[in-house]
Design an enzyme around this catalytic site. Structure first.
Site, mmCIF file in Angstrom:
data_model
loop_
_atom_site.group_PDB
_atom_site.id
_atom_site.type_symbol
_atom_site.label_atom_id
_atom_site.label_comp_id
_atom_site.label_asym_id
_atom_site.label_seq_id
_atom_site.Cartn_x
_atom_site.Cartn_y
_atom_site.Cartn_z
ATOM 1 N N LYS A 1 0.802 -1.220 0.000
ATOM 2 C CA LYS A 1 0.000 0.000 0.000
ATOM 3 C C LYS A 1 0.836 1.273 0.000
ATOM 4 O O LYS A 1 0.310 2.353 -0.243
ATOM 5 C CB LYS A 1 -0.932 -0.001 1.210
ATOM 6 C CG LYS A 1 -1.985 -1.071 1.143
ATOM 7 C CD LYS A 1 -2.909 -0.823 -0.020
ATOM 8 C CE LYS A 1 -4.156 -1.667 0.086
ATOM 9 N NZ LYS A 1 -5.149 -1.278 -0.889
HETATM 10 C C1 LIG Z 1 -2.736 -6.968 3.847
HETATM 11 C C2 LIG Z 1 -3.086 -6.565 2.443
HETATM 12 N N1 LIG Z 1 -2.933 -5.332 2.062
HETATM 13 C C3 LIG Z 1 -3.218 -4.970 0.776
HETATM 14 C C4 LIG Z 1 -3.649 -5.869 -0.168
HETATM 15 C C5 LIG Z 1 -3.921 -5.447 -1.567
HETATM 16 O O1 LIG Z 1 -5.098 -4.926 -1.578
HETATM 17 P P1 LIG Z 1 -5.727 -4.101 -2.728
HETATM 18 O O2 LIG Z 1 -6.650 -5.040 -3.383
HETATM 19 O O3 LIG Z 1 -6.441 -3.034 -1.978
HETATM 20 O O4 LIG Z 1 -4.714 -3.550 -3.653
HETATM 21 C C6 LIG Z 1 -3.846 -7.094 0.187
HETATM 22 C C7 LIG Z 1 -4.279 -8.043 -0.818
HETATM 23 O O5 LIG Z 1 -3.975 -9.201 -0.759
HETATM 24 C C8 LIG Z 1 -3.560 -7.456 1.511
HETATM 25 O O6 LIG Z 1 -3.719 -8.690 1.894
#
Ligand SMILES: Cc1ncc(COP(=O)(O)O)c(C=O)c1O
Length: 479
Positions: A49
């Site tokens: 993220k």
């Molecule tokens: C802990 C965590 N953060 C972020 C993500 C990615 O998420 P996004 O679909 O919002 O890009 C995931 C996806 O597996 C995740 O498990």
């Protein structure tokens, strides 16, 4: 001019996250293809993220929508919050993160350390007034110069992955990728990667991972287990996020909590990859989906975050056992596990009445040699606990004065246990809390129990826990 390798700040971090070969797990599942993990926990804030947090802030700055000094509010399951809080700390924004109660305390502590303010919300449907999305919107109306960059709708979210994550995978695989497996939270990761790979590597299959209990997978008949637990954090929803483009996903697979956590522990134990629980979700699906690949083909699995966020959760045997994810925890229990609490030689504690003032409470505790005392109403109802340090910290924080009644500073988050409970339950409580209150039906007065009371039963317990001693008292005193 002489160039150094020193970066002006952490946001200018250059370079890719590592792509690592999975050596043992793929073989154990009889896979013929090469199994690779994209280790997103090597980003500055510890997750995938970070990519979107910086992207959304810089896009909004360029568009003249936000400027340092403004307030950034974001509803998130934690990692976007950490990424945003990190950007806010470096660039000088105020940051408010609205986080569901389910998310780990580790994430909360990191957010606090980064200087962001945190609002916790109960588990609820996304459109209910208490959901983190609704609460963030209310804050946005109340706080001047505040903005929700909104990862669920912001086109910068999938674009960050289209421009960076996907490009890195292509470069690291020299353009030869046959399958990518990743979870969907907002869907930004899978959408951005999927779009780029469909353009540059059309034969590559995109596999989306959606936990049981979520409704994101297609066809929707897959989403049957509505009442399943969703302890894994970061993936799964009760709505379809705007940024998720499900047309780029060739195959949806449902993951479950137990397989996810056990696989995450295997990734740590066998491959040395210190990943989080949803990495286990993705890998638990990849080892099945990649059976269709042949020798010489490649499957890339996205590991979104690190175990750092879950030290008190899936890394912990007791947490795994308590949640039913580790069946053989029972076999390793110590001899005293099923002994009843009443076998302990308990003595009555010092009791405080709610009207006694803070100054007096400290004096009484000190004089009588107690480290804590329950505060009990006239009816016998336990209102909470006080310790000298929680009184002092409330006074120092300006939340109370020494002349205020002690009721103002009580800690009302305490665990109760009965004489009939076993020491295993008590041990689980003392693993996370400093004390538990033993209540029994006939007698109104409680006893406080702490780790040192269990020394005879468990040397390991007394070693690892805060040694708040219970002090003998012939009969309960109420001050
Ligand atoms: C802990 C965590 N953060 C972020 C993500 C990615 O998420 P996004 O679909 O919002 O890009 C995931 C996806 O597996 C995740 O498990």
């Amino acid at each position: 001019m002489h160039k150094t390798n020193i970066l002006p700040n952490i946001l200018k971090k250059v370079g890719r996250t590592p792509l690592v070969r999975i050596n043992k797990i793929g073989k154990a599942y009889g896979l013929k293809c090469e199994l690779l993990a994209k280790c997103e926990y090597f980003n500055a804030g510890g997750s995938v993220k970070d990519r979107i947090a910086l992207r959304m802030v810089e896009d909004a700055e360029r568009a003249g929508i936000i400027k340092p000094g403004d307030t950034l509010i974001e509803p998130t399951s934690g990692n976007t919050g950490i990424g945003l809080a990190l950007v806010a700390a470096v660039k000088g924004y105020r940051c408010i993160i609205v986080l569901p109660e389910k998310m780990s305390m580790e994430k909360v502590d990191i957010l606090r350390a980064l200087g962001s303010e945190i609002v916790r919300t109960p588990a609820s449907n996304f459109d209910s007034p208490e959901s983190n999305v609704s609460v963030a919107q209310r804050l946005r109306y109340e706080i001047p110069n505040s903005h929700i960059l909104d990862q669920y709708r912001n086109p910068g979210n999938p674009m960050a992955h289209y421009d960076t994550t996907a490009e890195e995978i292509l470069e690291q695989c020299e353009g030869k990728v046959h399958m990518v497996v990743g979870g969907a939270g907002t869907g930004g990761t899978i959408t951005g990667i999927g779009r780029k790979l469909k353009e540059k590597c059309p034969e590559c299959k995109i596999v989306g991972v959606d936990p049981e209990g979520s409704i994101v997978a297609l066809p929707s008949e897959l989403n049957t287990a509505e009442d399943a637990t969703m302890e894994v954090e970061g993936i799964g929803h009760d709505f379809i996020p705007t940024v998720l483009d499900r047309s780029v996903v060739d195959l949806w697979c449902k993951s479950n909590d137990a397989d996810s956590f056990l696989m995450a522990r295997r990734l740590i134990r066998e491959e040395g990859l210190l990943c989080g629980g949803s990495s286990g979700s993705a890998m638990s699906i990849a080892v099945k989906a990649a059976r269709t690949l042949t020798e010489g083909q490649r499957c890339v699995v996205i590991l979104p975050d690190s175990v750092r966020n879950y030290m008190s959760k899936f890394l912990n045997d007791r947490w795994m056992g308590k949640n039913g994810f580790l069946k053989n925890v029972q076999e390793h229990k110590p001899w005293w596990w099923n002994v009843k609490v009443q076998k302990l030689n308990l003595s009555a504690p010092l009791l405080l009445v709610p009207e006694v003032n803070c100054q007096k409470a400290i004096e009484i505790l000190k004089e009588k040699g107690y480290a804590q005392a329950p505060v009990v109403a006239e009816s016998g109802h336990i209102l909470g606990m006080v310790t000298p340090s929680n009184i002092l910290s409330s006074v120092l924080a300006g939340n109370a004065q020494f002349s205020d009644p002690v009721i103002k500073v009580i800690n009302d988050q305490f665990s109760k246990i009965s004489l009939d409970d076993n020491l295993g339950n008590l041990s689980n409580i003392l693993e996370n809390d400093h004390f538990a209150i033993v209540v029994h039906d006939q007698m109104q007065s409680p006893a406080t129990l702490c780790s040192s009371c269990m020394r005879d039963f468990s040397p390991s317990l007394s070693r690892v826990m805060d040694p708040l001693a219970i002090h003998p008292s012939p009969k309960p005193h109420a001050w």
